[in-house]
Every structure is written in structure tokens, then in C-alpha cells.
Write an enzyme that holds these catalytic residues in place. Structure first.
Site, PDB file in Angstrom:
ATOM      1  N   ASP A  44      -7.249  -4.231  30.081  1.00  0.00           N
ATOM      2  CA  ASP A  44      -7.992  -5.436  30.428  1.00  0.00           C
ATOM      3  C   ASP A  44      -7.161  -6.223  31.432  1.00  0.00           C
ATOM      4  O   ASP A  44      -6.085  -6.725  31.099  1.00  0.00           O
ATOM      5  CB  ASP A  44      -8.253  -6.271  29.169  1.00  0.00           C
ATOM      6  CG  ASP A  44      -9.122  -7.493  29.440  1.00  0.00           C
ATOM      7  OD1 ASP A  44      -9.198  -7.940  30.605  1.00  0.00           O
ATOM      8  OD2 ASP A  44      -9.722  -8.024  28.485  1.00  0.00           O
ATOM      9  N   ASN A  98     -10.761  -1.544  42.263  1.00  0.00           N
ATOM     10  CA  ASN A  98     -12.211  -1.716  42.265  1.00  0.00           C
ATOM     11  C   ASN A  98     -12.708  -2.619  41.137  1.00  0.00           C
ATOM     12  O   ASN A  98     -13.880  -2.971  41.100  1.00  0.00           O
ATOM     13  CB  ASN A  98     -12.880  -0.333  42.153  1.00  0.00           C
ATOM     14  CG  ASN A  98     -14.384  -0.401  42.134  1.00  0.00           C
ATOM     15  OD1 ASN A  98     -15.021  -0.751  43.107  1.00  0.00           O
ATOM     16  ND2 ASN A  98     -14.971  -0.076  40.975  1.00  0.00           N
ATOM     17  N   HIS A  99     -11.828  -3.014  40.218  1.00  0.00           N
ATOM     18  CA  HIS A  99     -12.277  -3.773  39.053  1.00  0.00           C
ATOM     19  C   HIS A  99     -12.598  -5.229  39.426  1.00  0.00           C
ATOM     20  O   HIS A  99     -12.004  -5.796  40.334  1.00  0.00           O
ATOM     21  CB  HIS A  99     -11.221  -3.740  37.949  1.00  0.00           C
ATOM     22  CG  HIS A  99      -9.916  -4.365  38.339  1.00  0.00           C
ATOM     23  ND1 HIS A  99      -8.973  -3.695  39.096  1.00  0.00           N
ATOM     24  CD2 HIS A  99      -9.386  -5.593  38.087  1.00  0.00           C
ATOM     25  CE1 HIS A  99      -7.925  -4.473  39.288  1.00  0.00           C
ATOM     26  NE2 HIS A  99      -8.156  -5.636  38.684  1.00  0.00           N
ATOM     27  N   TYR A 115     -17.360 -15.534  41.494  1.00  0.00           N
ATOM     28  CA  TYR A 115     -17.136 -14.201  42.055  1.00  0.00           C
ATOM     29  C   TYR A 115     -16.789 -14.308  43.537  1.00  0.00           C
ATOM     30  O   TYR A 115     -15.817 -13.713  44.013  1.00  0.00           O
ATOM     31  CB  TYR A 115     -18.381 -13.339  41.850  1.00  0.00           C
ATOM     32  CG  TYR A 115     -18.283 -11.966  42.466  1.00  0.00           C
ATOM     33  CD1 TYR A 115     -17.502 -10.972  41.878  1.00  0.00           C
ATOM     34  CD2 TYR A 115     -18.971 -11.655  43.638  1.00  0.00           C
ATOM     35  CE1 TYR A 115     -17.408  -9.707  42.445  1.00  0.00           C
ATOM     36  CE2 TYR A 115     -18.884 -10.396  44.203  1.00  0.00           C
ATOM     37  CZ  TYR A 115     -18.100  -9.428  43.609  1.00  0.00           C
ATOM     38  OH  TYR A 115     -18.001  -8.182  44.171  1.00  0.00           O
ATOM     39  N   THR A 163     -13.311 -15.806  44.188  1.00  0.00           N
ATOM     40  CA  THR A 163     -12.200 -14.872  43.957  1.00  0.00           C
ATOM     41  C   THR A 163     -12.098 -13.854  45.081  1.00  0.00           C
ATOM     42  O   THR A 163     -10.998 -13.421  45.443  1.00  0.00           O
ATOM     43  CB  THR A 163     -12.363 -14.133  42.616  1.00  0.00           C
ATOM     44  OG1 THR A 163     -13.578 -13.359  42.616  1.00  0.00           O
ATOM     45  CG2 THR A 163     -12.391 -15.097  41.442  1.00  0.00           C
ATOM     46  N   LYS A 164     -13.230 -13.474  45.655  1.00  0.00           N
ATOM     47  CA  LYS A 164     -13.213 -12.507  46.758  1.00  0.00           C
ATOM     48  C   LYS A 164     -12.700 -13.150  48.052  1.00  0.00           C
ATOM     49  O   LYS A 164     -12.026 -12.486  48.857  1.00  0.00           O
ATOM     50  CB  LYS A 164     -14.605 -11.912  46.971  1.00  0.00           C
ATOM     51  CG  LYS A 164     -15.092 -11.038  45.820  1.00  0.00           C
ATOM     52  CD  LYS A 164     -14.167  -9.851  45.575  1.00  0.00           C
ATOM     53  CE  LYS A 164     -14.706  -8.919  44.503  1.00  0.00           C
ATOM     54  NZ  LYS A 164     -13.824  -7.758  44.255  1.00  0.00           N
ATOM     55  N   THR A 212     -26.379   0.507  42.404  1.00  0.00           N
ATOM     56  CA  THR A 212     -25.819   1.239  41.275  1.00  0.00           C
ATOM     57  C   THR A 212     -26.859   1.314  40.154  1.00  0.00           C
ATOM     58  O   THR A 212     -27.879   0.631  40.185  1.00  0.00           O
ATOM     59  CB  THR A 212     -24.549   0.545  40.746  1.00  0.00           C
ATOM     60  OG1 THR A 212     -24.915  -0.767  40.242  1.00  0.00           O
ATOM     61  CG2 THR A 212     -23.504   0.381  41.839  1.00  0.00           C
TER      62      THR A 212
END
Length: 336
Positions: free
Chosen positions: A97, A124-125, A193, A196-197, A230
């Protein structure tokens, strides 16, 4: 004037896209030759893009260490990868984790212990949380925000730093799975998200520059990815068929571009093609996101977006997408 901007952006984007596609794609035979005896560590390998990357790596004969939180999913991915890769496939897994940043390097240590070297790190996580930030108090909690930066940004920095000595020795490579949302403000409900990117891009483009200046044999590719179809997202998004094909990317092609990046070493990978257009529109007009809102790019009004956030969270829980990260939305189910 806006139409002129858009037309110019589309022309520039098409030129950039055609430039990046000028090389003939590598065949599976070419990839197999390049990946012979190579060791790949891929984090975030239990579903989505990461899962597909594992399968393709097994097919070209790489030795692969796969990492994610859910052991049952890792076992399933390993079994399928071994089936596809045949008798020469070598896939091992480790449960981890990445909210525990300090010990992230243990997955590198495990890879070296099992395979004796490291050639390619694929980070990739990510914790992907959708939700209108101002509408849901739990998204605004400092601990919640910090946790997502630990997973999506800080752990990847730590992983890369722990990997660098091994990658220097093997003249290896790093792939960072980032997002168009880390470059352009296109989302009205993925604040954490995207934030953070943005941080991830800022750090790794800078590290990329330092490695170039240092004349290091290690390269970094940053993936500016858009909407990739996906299996999980196909279940979550009910209107996926209505999205024009130019705005959607194939998970198989996306995975192939990640595998190819180890060989071709591009500084960045932009996929799907529509990302080029969005990038150029943003460069030409920094108020472009206002245009998106004013012209109905996001369906419905703000209240609709909030309701959609709750529905998305319910579906994510039902199918096990980002397991555990959407639990806090339960308290809002009856309020919208």
C-alpha cells in the site's frame, strides 16, 4: 476569434501527433528481442492499464515484479500473465500500500532480491477519487488530502530515488503514468487527483532535466494520458459509447506505448490524439476551461455533477474499483 484559436490548435495538434507517429511501430518480435533478460517493476498492476501492461510484458518475455494493494487481484493477474507468456514467462508479485511512503523502497529491494537487477520502473499506481471538492466535506480534510498526495506523488518520488542506483547500473528507464488533468484544468470533479498529477509532472519534468544535464544513462518518460477505456471505466461510465472515438484511447495501445517507451525513450507520451488538441488550446488560451463550462462540455449544472459523483461512487464500490477509497461517499447517498 475563438473559432480561429480552435482551428489553429487543431492544426498544430495534428502536426504534433503526426510527428510522434512517424516511426513504424515495433513488432512483438522486436519487443521480445529488446526485453530478453530485462526486469520490469510495475506498481499499480492489479487492474486497468497496469494489468494490460503486465500481460504484454509477459508475452514479450520480460521478467516482471507486479505490485498492488489487493493480493487476490495480483494472483489473478499473475496466473493470466503466465498463461499468456507461456513456459518462459516469469512473474512475481508483492502486496504493498503506497500510502506508506517511507517504506516504498521495499518493493525495489524485493525486485532485486528475486531477479538480481532492475531495468525498467513503471510507476502506474494512483488513488483516483472523483467528486466535486466543495460539495463533499471529507474531500477537504487535511488527512484525506495528504493521503492522496502520499500515494500519487510522494511514493513515486521515493520509488524512483530508490530505483536510480539500480537503473544507473543497467542503463534503465522510468515511466511515470500521469494525466492530461495534470497539465490542463479540464475536470470539474477530480480536484485531488489532478492536483497530485500537477505535482507529479512538476517534479519529474525537473528530475528529467537534471538527469539530462548530469548525462545520466537513465531516462524518464512522462505519460500524459487522457480517457483510456479500461474494463473498470467501461462499467462505471454509462455513456461511454456516446463519447467520440478521438477522445477515447485503447487500453491495449496505451499499454503498448508504455512497453515501447523503454526502447525509444521519449520524454513524454501523449495519448489519445485529442490530448494534443486540448494541450494547444490551453497554451493559446489559458481561459480555455471557462469555454468548456460555458459551452456545455460538462453535462448538466453543478448540482447534477454532485449527484453524478455519488452515483459514480456507488458503482465504483459495487465493482471494486479503487477499493476502499469511495467508502466515505456512503453518507451522502440519501442527501442527493
Amino acid at each position: 476569434m475563438k473559432k480561429t484559436y480552435i482551428a489553429l490548435a487543431i492544426l498544430l495538434a495534428m502536426a504534433a501527433y503526426l510527428y510522434t507517429c512517424r516511426k513504424k511501430p515495433l513488432s512483438m518480435e522486436d519487443l521480445a528481442a529488446k526485453y530478453e533478460n530485462k526486469v520490469v517493476l510495475i506498481c499499480g498492476a492489479s487492474s486497468g492499464i497496469g494489468e494490460e501492461v503486465v500481460y504484454q510484458l509477459a508475452e514479450v518475455g520480460a521478467k516482471v515484479m507486479i505490485v498492488a494493494r489487493r493480493e487476490n487481484r495480483l494472483i489473478s493477474v499473475k496466473e493470466e500473465a503466465l498463461r499468456r507468456g507461456g513456459q518462459h514467462a516469469r512473474v512475481e508479485y508483492m502486496v504493498y500500500d503506497f500510502s506508506d511512503v517511507k517504506n516504498s523502497g521495499k518493493v525495489v529491494d524485493k525486485t532485486i532480491e528475486v531477479f538480481g537487477r532492475l531495468d525498467y520502473l513503471i510507476a502506474n499506481h494512483a488513488a483516483i477519487i472523483g467528486g466535486s471538492f466543495l460539495a463533499f466535506p471529507h474531500l477537504q480534510e487535511p488527512d484525506f488530502i495528504e493521503k492522496h498526495f502520499r500515494i500519487n506523488t510522494f511514493s513515486i518520488i521515493e520509488l524512483t530515488l530508490k530505483s536510480l542506483p539500480h537503473l544507473e547500473a543497467s542503463k534503465g528507464h522510468v515511466y511515470i503514468t500521469s494525466s492530461l488533468g495534470g497539465e490542463v484544468p479540464i475536470s470539474a470533479r477530480n480536484h485531488l487527483y489532478c492536483a497530485t498529477k500537477h505535482a507529479l509532472n512538476g517534479f519529474f519534468y525537473s528530475l528529467q532535466s537534471e538527469l539530462i544535464f548530469k548525462k545520466s544513462p537513465v531516462g524518464i518518460t512522462i505519460g500524459s494520458l487522457g480517457f483510456i477505456v479500461t474494463k473498470d471505466l467501461s462499467q462505471i461510465m454509462t455513456n461511454i459509447d456516446a463519447i467520440p472515438s478521438i477522445f477515447k484511447g485503447s487500453v491495449e495501445y496505451c499499454a503498448r506505448s508504455i512497453i515501447t517507451a523503454y526502447i525509444e525513450r521519449p520524454r513524454t507520451v501523449t495519448y489519445p490524439a485529442s490530448n494534443w488538441i486540448t494541450r494547444f488550446l490551453w497554451l493559446l488560451n489559458p481561459n480555455f476551461h471557462e469555454y468548456l463550462h460555458e459551452n456545455g462540455y460538462f453535462a448538466g449544472d453543478y448540482e447534477d455533477q454532485v449527484k453524478q459523483s455519488v452515483e459514480l461512487a456507488k458503482t465504483a464500490q459495487r465493482i471494486g474499483f479503487q477499493e476502499g477509497y469511495y467508502d466515505e461517499f456512503n453518507e451522502y447517498s440519501d442527501a442527493v
